[in-house]
Motif scaffolding. Structure first.
Motif, PDB file in Angstrom:
ATOM      1  N   SER A   1      -1.768   6.859  -0.014  1.00  0.00           N
ATOM      2  CA  SER A   1      -2.164   8.347  -0.415  1.00  0.00           C
ATOM      3  C   SER A   1      -3.497   8.254  -1.017  1.00  0.00           C
ATOM      4  O   SER A   1      -4.309   9.171  -0.860  1.00  0.00           O
ATOM      5  CB  SER A   1      -1.340   8.624  -1.936  1.00  0.00           C
ATOM      6  N   GLN A   2      -4.102   7.007  -1.357  1.00  0.00           N
ATOM      7  CA  GLN A   2      -5.744   6.868  -1.540  1.00  0.00           C
ATOM      8  C   GLN A   2      -6.455   7.111  -0.490  1.00  0.00           C
ATOM      9  O   GLN A   2      -7.492   7.861  -0.346  1.00  0.00           O
ATOM     10  CB  GLN A   2      -5.916   5.522  -2.336  1.00  0.00           C
TER      11      GLN A   2
ATOM     12  N   HIS B   1      -6.649  11.670 -10.368  1.00  0.00           N
ATOM     13  CA  HIS B   1      -5.871  10.899  -9.266  1.00  0.00           C
ATOM     14  C   HIS B   1      -6.054   9.365  -9.454  1.00  0.00           C
ATOM     15  O   HIS B   1      -6.330   8.801  -8.422  1.00  0.00           O
ATOM     16  CB  HIS B   1      -6.270  11.273  -7.905  1.00  0.00           C
TER      17      HIS B   1
ATOM     18  N   TYR C   1       1.871  13.543   3.040  1.00  0.00           N
ATOM     19  CA  TYR C   1       1.263  13.301   2.003  1.00  0.00           C
ATOM     20  C   TYR C   1       2.373  13.293   0.800  1.00  0.00           C
ATOM     21  O   TYR C   1       2.261  14.065  -0.108  1.00  0.00           O
ATOM     22  CB  TYR C   1       0.010  14.252   1.509  1.00  0.00           C
TER      23      TYR C   1
ATOM     24  N   GLU D   1       3.006   9.265  -9.836  1.00  0.00           N
ATOM     25  CA  GLU D   1       1.669   8.972  -8.692  1.00  0.00           C
ATOM     26  C   GLU D   1       0.768  10.186  -8.850  1.00  0.00           C
ATOM     27  O   GLU D   1       1.403  11.593  -8.480  1.00  0.00           O
ATOM     28  CB  GLU D   1       2.181   8.776  -7.536  1.00  0.00           C
ATOM     29  N   SER D   2      -0.490  10.273  -8.685  1.00  0.00           N
ATOM     30  CA  SER D   2      -1.413  11.303  -8.590  1.00  0.00           C
ATOM     31  C   SER D   2      -0.888  12.531  -9.648  1.00  0.00           C
ATOM     32  O   SER D   2      -0.367  12.363 -10.749  1.00  0.00           O
ATOM     33  CB  SER D   2      -1.403  11.972  -7.272  1.00  0.00           C
TER      34      SER D   2
ATOM     35  N   LEU E   1       4.255  11.409  -2.406  1.00  0.00           N
ATOM     36  CA  LEU E   1       4.082  11.130  -3.733  1.00  0.00           C
ATOM     37  C   LEU E   1       5.151  10.454  -4.364  1.00  0.00           C
ATOM     38  O   LEU E   1       6.470  11.179  -4.421  1.00  0.00           O
ATOM     39  CB  LEU E   1       3.447  11.888  -4.647  1.00  0.00           C
TER      40      LEU E   1
ATOM     41  N   MET F   1      -6.287  10.634   0.545  1.00  0.00           N
ATOM     42  CA  MET F   1      -7.291  11.616  -0.350  1.00  0.00           C
ATOM     43  C   MET F   1      -8.576  11.345   0.089  1.00  0.00           C
ATOM     44  O   MET F   1      -9.331  12.339  -0.045  1.00  0.00           O
ATOM     45  CB  MET F   1      -6.983  10.984  -1.809  1.00  0.00           C
TER      46      MET F   1
ATOM     47  N   MET G   1      -2.550   5.993  -7.751  1.00  0.00           N
ATOM     48  CA  MET G   1      -2.214   6.338  -6.447  1.00  0.00           C
ATOM     49  C   MET G   1      -1.926   5.293  -5.429  1.00  0.00           C
ATOM     50  O   MET G   1      -2.469   3.952  -5.728  1.00  0.00           O
ATOM     51  CB  MET G   1      -3.485   7.187  -5.734  1.00  0.00           C
TER      52      MET G   1
END
Length: 634
Positions: free
Chosen positions: A195-196, A188, A157, A163-164, A159, A199, A191
């Motif tokens: 990453s989405q 959040h 994960y 982002e986020s 980033l 999540m 993203m």
């Protein structure tokens, strides 16, 4: 920070006796106050006490007290809450001090990375999970270098800055507190699709706290804690505690990297010192080798004798060869495929090669043959200078012969003496010359001298030619010499022209011209070997003509017989008829056909070429064309 008032002894007793009741209420982060405060509201039969400890717990506690207990209970409740807050603060400070001892004092960056989250969970016991991210400048991502309480695949994960939550905290440097699942989901908002997706597959926490990790004005990464408890929250005091811990971690991490760099620098310096010592030892050995080789090459003697001394002194086996034809092998040398090679160069042109087998002491071997090649190169330059001087003297002597001038004072004319019969040869070296044309001429001259059978010869080079003057008491001796040389010339890429044998002292210039024309004829043919001027025949008239001009002439005369494959047998018939001196019987026998068939073919040839074999002029033209085509196009 978590305070459990229900476990406080006095508050628990009063609650049990029915003197008071209380409950906790969540407070939004932006509504918290920095100090512990309380307010009292009165009704007919009860007091309502609101104690705001949201800075420490993100909560307020509402106490309901019976009216008859009055002010005394209110004072005791406020004191109990203050006591609980102070106890937690004291414990937190003590834990931070232990972090300082366990983490800050470490000089191992990996130990800091992997132990920091355990310390976070210890200082903030209501934190259920955490992740430590560092920014990787090469990839441009915030990479999880350690995590706790999260799935194993959390390491993927990654980033980008902005982002986020972590990416935004890293860029702005402003800590973030999000209490409540929906608040975390809303936070959040920026993203990447990857990453989405991660999540959506992950468990959403109920509280999130993220602070930057920075030292000396440079942000290194972020430190994030998560709480999955249904009523879990993070307070501004938690943020302050985590910021303090992150600052300590940043300082420790920077110091560990500095220590690591110092160790690396020390290792590099040590390696440089070791390399320098090794090079100095190698230099000392090279100087010693140079002195020993200098003593050997300062003595008189041939190159072969000096190489013998080198092989004996250093106990090495090798082979040496150079462009002048020297091929030396030490006594114990045997050819092997795995031999190494050291080039001997003069003015960037290779003039010789050492071949030797690898040994364990490769540095010594490299120094020995590297230094030896330098001495041999100098020796070669001296030999070349001597050869050039000797060659100039031979050329001057030959010029005197051409002029008919008696030359005196030369050292027995280089071992050459004029006898009754003479012959001159001129050699052309074919193929591309090396960067130093002199080397090619010297090498070819050496090869020619090795092929000569007659010892009474004057050999030198002039421009791009090698000239050999032979002299003998009989013409037969010269004939035997040229016959012996012919076999050896076939293996050398050299074109040699020979003059006729003569006994007139004034014929030297003419003989040289004859030899040059014969050599040029071989060059024109594209053939190696020896050609006598008397064997040139009709080609003596072709001086200055290009090879392809001659082929074109032959093609033009014989075109009907050459351009059609079905007429090739007619060309062979004509060649046989000419070669057999116009004898129909011998030509038919050679071709294994009947005489009548031969006459029919000859008639067909006359019709196709338009030339009469019975006509002397036409037959001469056909004969010359056949001979030239056979010689130049074969």
């Amino acid at each position: 920070m978590e305070i459990t008032l229900s476990s406080h002894p006095e508050l628990s007793r009063m609650q049990h006796e029915g003197v008071l009741r209380f409950e906790d209420v969540d407070v939004e982060t932006e509504q918290t106050v920095a100090l512990l405060s309380h307010a009292v509201e009165r009704s007919d039969d009860r007091l309502r006490l609101v104690v705001d400890h949201s800075y420490f717990t993100a909560k307020r506690t509402i106490f309901e007290v019976s009216a008859q207990c009055g002010e005394q209970v209110t004072t005791r409740v406020v004191a109990a809450v203050q006591e609980a807050v102070i106890a937690v603060q004291t414990k937190t400070v003590e834990m931070l001090a232990s972090v300082n001892a366990a983490v800050i004092n470490s000089l191992d960056d990996q130990e800091i990375v992997h132990s920091v989250l355990a310390e976070v969970m210890n200082v903030l016991p209501h934190a259920d999970a955490g992740v430590f991210r560092l920014f990787d400048e090469e990839s441009g991502y915030l990479i999880p270098v350690s995590h706790q309480g999260l799935p194993d695949d959390y390491t993927h994960y990654r980033l980008q800055p902005n982002e986020s939550v972590s990416g935004e905290v890293f860029v702005t440097g402003v800590p973030a507190i999000h209490n409540g699942r929906q608040n975390i989901i809303d936070a959040h908002r920026v993203m990447s699709p990857e990453s989405q997706s991660f999540m959506e597959r992950s468990r959403i926490a109920n509280a999130l706290l993220c602070v930057p990790v920075a030292a000396e004005g440079k942000r290194l990464g972020t430190l994030t804690t998560l709480c999955f408890s249904p009523r879990g929250t993070f307070s501004p005091f938690d943020r302050t505690v985590l910021e303090s811990l992150a600052a300590q971690v940043a300082v420790a991490y920077q110091r560990s990297l500095a220590y690591k760099n110092a160790i690396a620098t020390s290792s590099r310096l040590e390696k440089m010192r070791s390399d320098l010592a090794s090079k100095n030892a190698e230099l000392d050995r090279a100087v010693e080798l140079h002195d020993k080789l200098l003593r050997i090459f300062s003595t008189s003697g041939s190159l072969v004798e000096r190489l013998d001394l080198v092989a004996g002194l250093f106990g090495v086996e090798f082979r040496f060869e150079n462009v002048l034809g020297v091929d030396y092998r030490s006594r114990g040398w045997t050819d092997h495929r795995d031999s190494l090679e050291q080039i001997v160069e003069v003015a960037e042109a290779p003039v010789g090669f050492f071949h030797f087998r690898p040994i364990e002491d490769a540095l010594f071997q490299r120094a020995l043959f590297g230094t030896l090649s330098a001495f041999v190169a100098l020796d070669f330059v001296r030999d070349m200078s001597k050869l050039d001087v000797l060659n100039a003297s031979k050329r001057a002597y030959f010029d005197d012969l051409l002029k008919g001038v008696e030359s005196h004072g030369r050292l027995e004319h280089f071992g050459f003496r004029l006898e009754r019969f003479h012959q001159i040869m001129v050699a052309k070296v074919s193929g591309p010359l090396s960067p130093d044309a002199r080397l090619s001429l010297h090498r070819s001259q050496t090869n020619l001298q090795n092929a000569i059978r007659l010892s009474n010869a004057l050999v030198f080079h002039q421009d791009d030619e090698i000239i050999i003057v032979f002299s003998a008491s009989t013409a037969a001796a010269l004939a035997r010499n040229i016959n012996a040389m012919m076999d050896r010339m076939l293996h050398l890429n050299i074109q040699v022209g020979a003059s006729v044998v003569y006994d007139l002292t004034g014929f030297h210039s003419t003989a040289k011209t004859q030899a040059q024309r014969a050599a040029e004829c071989l060059v024109r043919r594209g053939q190696s070997g020896i050609l006598s001027h008397q064997d040139m025949g009709i080609e003596a008239l072709l001086s200055g003509r290009d090879r392809y001009e001659i082929i074109d002439f032959a093609h033009e005369v014989l075109a009907p017989l050459l351009h059609d494959q079905k007429h090739e047998f007619l060309y062979e018939t004509l060649r046989s008829y000419i070669r057999e001196g116009k004898s129909a019987t011998r030509a038919a026998s050679c071709l294994k056909i009947h005489n009548n068939t031969l006459y029919q073919r000859l008639a067909r040839i006359e019709m196709l070429t338009g030339r009469k074999i019975s006509n002397a002029e036409d037959f001469t033209l056909l004969s010359v064309a056949c001979q030239l085509y056979s010689t130049y196009a074969g």
